[in-house]
Design a protein around this motif. Structure first.
Motif, PDB file in Angstrom:
ATOM      1  N   PHE A  11      21.750 -15.603  -2.167  1.00  0.00           N
ATOM      2  CA  PHE A  11      20.659 -15.182  -2.914  1.00  0.00           C
ATOM      3  C   PHE A  11      20.729 -13.872  -3.355  1.00  0.00           C
ATOM      4  O   PHE A  11      21.513 -13.009  -2.886  1.00  0.00           O
ATOM      5  CB  PHE A  11      19.506 -15.060  -1.598  1.00  0.00           C
ATOM      6  N   LEU A  12      20.346 -13.720  -4.533  1.00  0.00           N
ATOM      7  CA  LEU A  12      20.472 -12.652  -5.191  1.00  0.00           C
ATOM      8  C   LEU A  12      19.019 -12.205  -5.503  1.00  0.00           C
ATOM      9  O   LEU A  12      18.211 -12.890  -6.165  1.00  0.00           O
ATOM     10  CB  LEU A  12      20.963 -12.710  -6.734  1.00  0.00           C
ATOM     11  N   VAL A  13      18.516 -10.866  -4.936  1.00  0.00           N
ATOM     12  CA  VAL A  13      17.210 -10.436  -5.393  1.00  0.00           C
ATOM     13  C   VAL A  13      17.277  -9.245  -6.305  1.00  0.00           C
ATOM     14  O   VAL A  13      17.949  -8.347  -6.048  1.00  0.00           O
ATOM     15  CB  VAL A  13      16.420  -9.976  -4.101  1.00  0.00           C
ATOM     16  N   LEU A  14      16.969  -9.612  -7.638  1.00  0.00           N
ATOM     17  CA  LEU A  14      16.977  -8.492  -8.474  1.00  0.00           C
ATOM     18  C   LEU A  14      15.665  -8.067  -8.619  1.00  0.00           C
ATOM     19  O   LEU A  14      14.734  -8.712  -9.428  1.00  0.00           O
ATOM     20  CB  LEU A  14      17.713  -9.007  -9.783  1.00  0.00           C
ATOM     21  N   GLY A  15      15.429  -6.979  -8.146  1.00  0.00           N
ATOM     22  CA  GLY A  15      13.892  -6.755  -7.887  1.00  0.00           C
ATOM     23  C   GLY A  15      13.619  -5.175  -7.596  1.00  0.00           C
ATOM     24  O   GLY A  15      14.468  -4.475  -7.673  1.00  0.00           O
ATOM     25  N   SER A  16      12.366  -5.065  -7.236  1.00  0.00           N
ATOM     26  CA  SER A  16      11.665  -3.484  -7.314  1.00  0.00           C
ATOM     27  C   SER A  16      12.076  -2.885  -5.803  1.00  0.00           C
ATOM     28  O   SER A  16      12.249  -3.655  -4.806  1.00  0.00           O
ATOM     29  CB  SER A  16      10.453  -3.472  -7.389  1.00  0.00           C
ATOM     30  N   MET A  17      12.138  -1.736  -5.742  1.00  0.00           N
ATOM     31  CA  MET A  17      12.161  -0.801  -4.630  1.00  0.00           C
ATOM     32  C   MET A  17      11.046   0.192  -4.579  1.00  0.00           C
ATOM     33  O   MET A  17      11.211   0.857  -5.578  1.00  0.00           O
ATOM     34  CB  MET A  17      13.608  -0.455  -4.073  1.00  0.00           C
ATOM     35  N   ASN A  18      10.263   0.411  -3.707  1.00  0.00           N
ATOM     36  CA  ASN A  18       9.458   1.452  -3.870  1.00  0.00           C
ATOM     37  C   ASN A  18       9.183   2.518  -2.457  1.00  0.00           C
ATOM     38  O   ASN A  18       9.473   1.786  -1.341  1.00  0.00           O
ATOM     39  CB  ASN A  18       7.957   1.015  -3.884  1.00  0.00           C
ATOM     40  N   ILE A  19       8.886   3.823  -2.581  1.00  0.00           N
ATOM     41  CA  ILE A  19       8.541   4.674  -1.514  1.00  0.00           C
ATOM     42  C   ILE A  19       7.304   4.200  -1.395  1.00  0.00           C
ATOM     43  O   ILE A  19       6.467   4.480  -2.297  1.00  0.00           O
ATOM     44  CB  ILE A  19       8.918   6.035  -1.756  1.00  0.00           C
ATOM     45  N   ASP A  20       6.796   3.653  -0.290  1.00  0.00           N
ATOM     46  CA  ASP A  20       5.342   3.250  -0.086  1.00  0.00           C
ATOM     47  C   ASP A  20       4.564   4.422   0.798  1.00  0.00           C
ATOM     48  O   ASP A  20       5.013   4.917   1.974  1.00  0.00           O
ATOM     49  CB  ASP A  20       5.326   2.064   0.967  1.00  0.00           C
ATOM     50  N   ASN A  21       3.547   5.193   0.033  1.00  0.00           N
ATOM     51  CA  ASN A  21       2.852   6.186   0.777  1.00  0.00           C
ATOM     52  C   ASN A  21       1.538   5.371   1.034  1.00  0.00           C
ATOM     53  O   ASN A  21       0.796   5.088   0.329  1.00  0.00           O
ATOM     54  CB  ASN A  21       2.430   7.298  -0.189  1.00  0.00           C
ATOM     55  N   CYS A  63      -7.279   8.707   7.537  1.00  0.00           N
ATOM     56  CA  CYS A  63      -7.230   8.804   9.141  1.00  0.00           C
ATOM     57  C   CYS A  63      -5.765   9.366   9.291  1.00  0.00           C
ATOM     58  O   CYS A  63      -5.351  10.201  10.074  1.00  0.00           O
ATOM     59  CB  CYS A  63      -7.327   7.648  10.029  1.00  0.00           C
ATOM     60  N   SER A  64      -4.672   8.769   8.374  1.00  0.00           N
ATOM     61  CA  SER A  64      -3.287   9.273   8.646  1.00  0.00           C
ATOM     62  C   SER A  64      -2.438   8.710   7.381  1.00  0.00           C
ATOM     63  O   SER A  64      -3.095   7.777   6.554  1.00  0.00           O
ATOM     64  CB  SER A  64      -2.444   8.324   9.789  1.00  0.00           C
ATOM     65  N   MET A  65      -1.313   9.475   7.062  1.00  0.00           N
ATOM     66  CA  MET A  65      -0.497   8.783   5.951  1.00  0.00           C
ATOM     67  C   MET A  65       0.970   8.832   6.377  1.00  0.00           C
ATOM     68  O   MET A  65       1.383   9.476   7.231  1.00  0.00           O
ATOM     69  CB  MET A  65      -0.671  10.101   4.860  1.00  0.00           C
ATOM     70  N   LYS A  66       1.466   7.628   5.922  1.00  0.00           N
ATOM     71  CA  LYS A  66       2.844   7.125   6.388  1.00  0.00           C
ATOM     72  C   LYS A  66       3.709   7.083   5.069  1.00  0.00           C
ATOM     73  O   LYS A  66       3.204   6.381   4.066  1.00  0.00           O
ATOM     74  CB  LYS A  66       2.998   5.992   7.170  1.00  0.00           C
ATOM     75  N   ARG A  67       4.945   7.352   5.081  1.00  0.00           N
ATOM     76  CA  ARG A  67       5.726   7.169   3.952  1.00  0.00           C
ATOM     77  C   ARG A  67       6.869   5.903   4.523  1.00  0.00           C
ATOM     78  O   ARG A  67       7.577   6.216   5.738  1.00  0.00           O
ATOM     79  CB  ARG A  67       6.754   8.219   3.657  1.00  0.00           C
ATOM     80  N   SER A  68       7.000   5.033   4.041  1.00  0.00           N
ATOM     81  CA  SER A  68       7.916   3.808   4.472  1.00  0.00           C
ATOM     82  C   SER A  68       8.530   3.316   3.278  1.00  0.00           C
ATOM     83  O   SER A  68       8.221   3.312   2.149  1.00  0.00           O
ATOM     84  CB  SER A  68       7.107   2.923   5.349  1.00  0.00           C
ATOM     85  N   ALA A  69       9.408   2.432   3.652  1.00  0.00           N
ATOM     86  CA  ALA A  69      10.220   1.582   2.393  1.00  0.00           C
ATOM     87  C   ALA A  69       9.343   0.152   2.137  1.00  0.00           C
ATOM     88  O   ALA A  69       8.551  -0.383   2.876  1.00  0.00           O
ATOM     89  CB  ALA A  69      11.769   0.897   2.955  1.00  0.00           C
ATOM     90  N   GLY A  70       9.118  -0.094   0.816  1.00  0.00           N
ATOM     91  CA  GLY A  70       8.514  -1.137   0.373  1.00  0.00           C
ATOM     92  C   GLY A  70       9.214  -1.508  -1.224  1.00  0.00           C
ATOM     93  O   GLY A  70      10.322  -1.209  -1.565  1.00  0.00           O
ATOM     94  N   GLY A  71       8.181  -2.149  -1.791  1.00  0.00           N
ATOM     95  CA  GLY A  71       8.730  -2.776  -3.241  1.00  0.00           C
ATOM     96  C   GLY A  71       8.921  -4.245  -3.033  1.00  0.00           C
ATOM     97  O   GLY A  71       9.383  -4.806  -1.935  1.00  0.00           O
ATOM     98  N   LYS A  72       8.267  -5.101  -3.649  1.00  0.00           N
ATOM     99  CA  LYS A  72       8.320  -6.589  -3.379  1.00  0.00           C
ATOM    100  C   LYS A  72       9.797  -7.207  -3.390  1.00  0.00           C
ATOM    101  O   LYS A  72       9.987  -7.872  -2.559  1.00  0.00           O
ATOM    102  CB  LYS A  72       7.316  -7.376  -4.582  1.00  0.00           C
ATOM    103  N   GLY A  73      10.573  -6.445  -4.350  1.00  0.00           N
ATOM    104  CA  GLY A  73      11.885  -7.111  -4.313  1.00  0.00           C
ATOM    105  C   GLY A  73      12.510  -7.069  -2.872  1.00  0.00           C
ATOM    106  O   GLY A  73      13.150  -7.711  -2.359  1.00  0.00           O
ATOM    107  N   ASP A 131      -2.309  -4.641   9.184  1.00  0.00           N
ATOM    108  CA  ASP A 131      -2.020  -4.157   7.814  1.00  0.00           C
ATOM    109  C   ASP A 131      -1.350  -5.530   6.969  1.00  0.00           C
ATOM    110  O   ASP A 131      -0.433  -5.940   7.333  1.00  0.00           O
ATOM    111  CB  ASP A 131      -1.090  -3.134   7.630  1.00  0.00           C
ATOM    112  N   THR A 132      -2.071  -6.038   5.908  1.00  0.00           N
ATOM    113  CA  THR A 132      -1.681  -7.108   5.069  1.00  0.00           C
ATOM    114  C   THR A 132      -0.313  -6.747   3.956  1.00  0.00           C
ATOM    115  O   THR A 132       0.241  -7.741   3.449  1.00  0.00           O
ATOM    116  CB  THR A 132      -2.535  -7.933   4.384  1.00  0.00           C
ATOM    117  N   THR A 133      -0.279  -5.522   3.812  1.00  0.00           N
ATOM    118  CA  THR A 133       0.917  -5.154   2.969  1.00  0.00           C
ATOM    119  C   THR A 133       1.999  -5.950   3.390  1.00  0.00           C
ATOM    120  O   THR A 133       2.674  -5.747   4.363  1.00  0.00           O
ATOM    121  CB  THR A 133       1.209  -3.569   2.986  1.00  0.00           C
ATOM    122  N   GLY A 134       2.887  -6.394   2.264  1.00  0.00           N
ATOM    123  CA  GLY A 134       4.199  -7.146   2.186  1.00  0.00           C
ATOM    124  C   GLY A 134       4.123  -8.635   2.975  1.00  0.00           C
ATOM    125  O   GLY A 134       4.937  -9.117   3.313  1.00  0.00           O
TER     126      GLY A 134
END
Ligand code: RIB
Length: 291
Positions: free
Chosen positions: A3-13, A30-40, A237-240
């Motif tokens: 598999f090749l995922v040619l796609g996005s990477m984001n810093i999720d705030n 209430c809180s803020m977290k920084r984590s890894a994301g991006g659909k790709g 949390d439904t993100t991702g």
């Protein structure tokens, strides 16, 4: 098969909020977290956690190297990723008290791909390998056509959806992952059965996986339609969740498990993911699934 995922990477705030902020309103989180994301990156992480051989090609600045290291720790090959003189993609995510989200993106490196870079990446792959694409990077139409020319199987998750998607060379796509909204926009139909049927009519040689939130998921392959109802987990949390579903479905179906089982595993993996906070971090390991 790789598999090749040619796609996005984001810093999720991610901001935890009582409700998604309304027009003209200012609220405190209430809180803020920084984590890894991006659909790709999320889909590559899900493929890797599910045990597939996956290459992730993302583009980021120095501030995103930690996301690549995280992907590597899950087993993805990141050697085709590019670290450039740019910012890493950024997502501003609000998650409300019911676990629903709203997302604003700043594309950073995700939309700075050059065709020479894309050609070099694709030259590492052979007929039968699978490319997995979303709609968070630039030049998707070119990538679809070039990947097809290399004999790769093309998987497209047209998310986030925009009006340009219908101008992409969609007849080169072998497998679509769409949600209800994307399915309606691409076919002009409302009912799930009609969406599946219309997809089959327009994109004759493609398979389709249609995710319908709480109403489950369908997979159409030729004349066969398979259905999987949701598996209930408490929603945090439904993100991702969709990315988890896509990665697990692909890893399962291409390892020969069959569509029914692939749908079940993808549904269970995404149910576990929504019971946790974050995007990439919430994707379960294969050992956490029941089958
Ligand atoms: O699908 C979820 C992802 O969408 C988040 O991780 C965010 O970065 C956006 O790309």
């Amino acid at each position: 098969m790789r598999f090749l995922v040619l796609g996005s990477m984001n810093i999720d705030n991610t901001f935890s909020v009582d409700h998604i902020v309304r027009e003209g309103e200012t609220i405190s989180s209430c809180s803020m977290k920084r984590s890894a994301g991006g659909k790709g990156a999320n889909q590559a992480a899900a493929l890797a956690k599910a045990g597939a051989e996956v290459y992730f090609a993302g583009k980021c600045g120095q501030d995103g190297k930690w996301i690549l290291s995280l992907l590597e720790s899950y087993g993805a090959d990141i050697s085709l990723s590019v670290i450039a003189d740019c910012n890493t993609g950024m997502a501003m995510i609000q998650v409300d008290s019911r676990g629903q989200n709203s997302i604003v993106l700043d594309s950073g490196g995700n939309r700075l791909w050059r065709r020479e870079e894309i050609s070099i990446i694709l030259s590492h792959f052979s007929p039968g390998d699978v490319i997995v694409l979303q709609n968070e990077i630039n030049d998707i139409p070119y990538i679809i056509s070039e990947a097809k020319r290399h004999g790769m199987l093309v998987v497209l998750n047209p998310s986030p959806f925009d009006c340009l998607i219908s101008t992409f060379p969609l007849s080169d796509v072998d497998l679509f992952f769409v949600n209800e909204i994307e399915g309606k926009a691409l076919t002009g139909k409302d009912d799930f059965a009609d969406i599946l049927c219309e997809f089959g009519r327009i994109y004759k040689s493609a398979s389709i996986v249609l995710t319908c939130g709480k109403k489950g998921a369908y997979a159409k392959d030729g004349d066969q339609v398979h259905y999987q109802e949701i598996i209930d987990y408490p929603v945090v949390d439904t993100t991702g969740a969709g990315d988890t579903f896509t990665g697990y479905y692909l890893a399962s179906v291409f390892s020969g498990m069959g569509i029914e089982k692939a749908l079940y595993r993808a549904t269970e993996a995404s149910a576990i993911a929504v019971s946790r906070s974050g995007a990439m971090a919430a994707i379960p390991a294969a050992s956490e699934l029941s089958s």
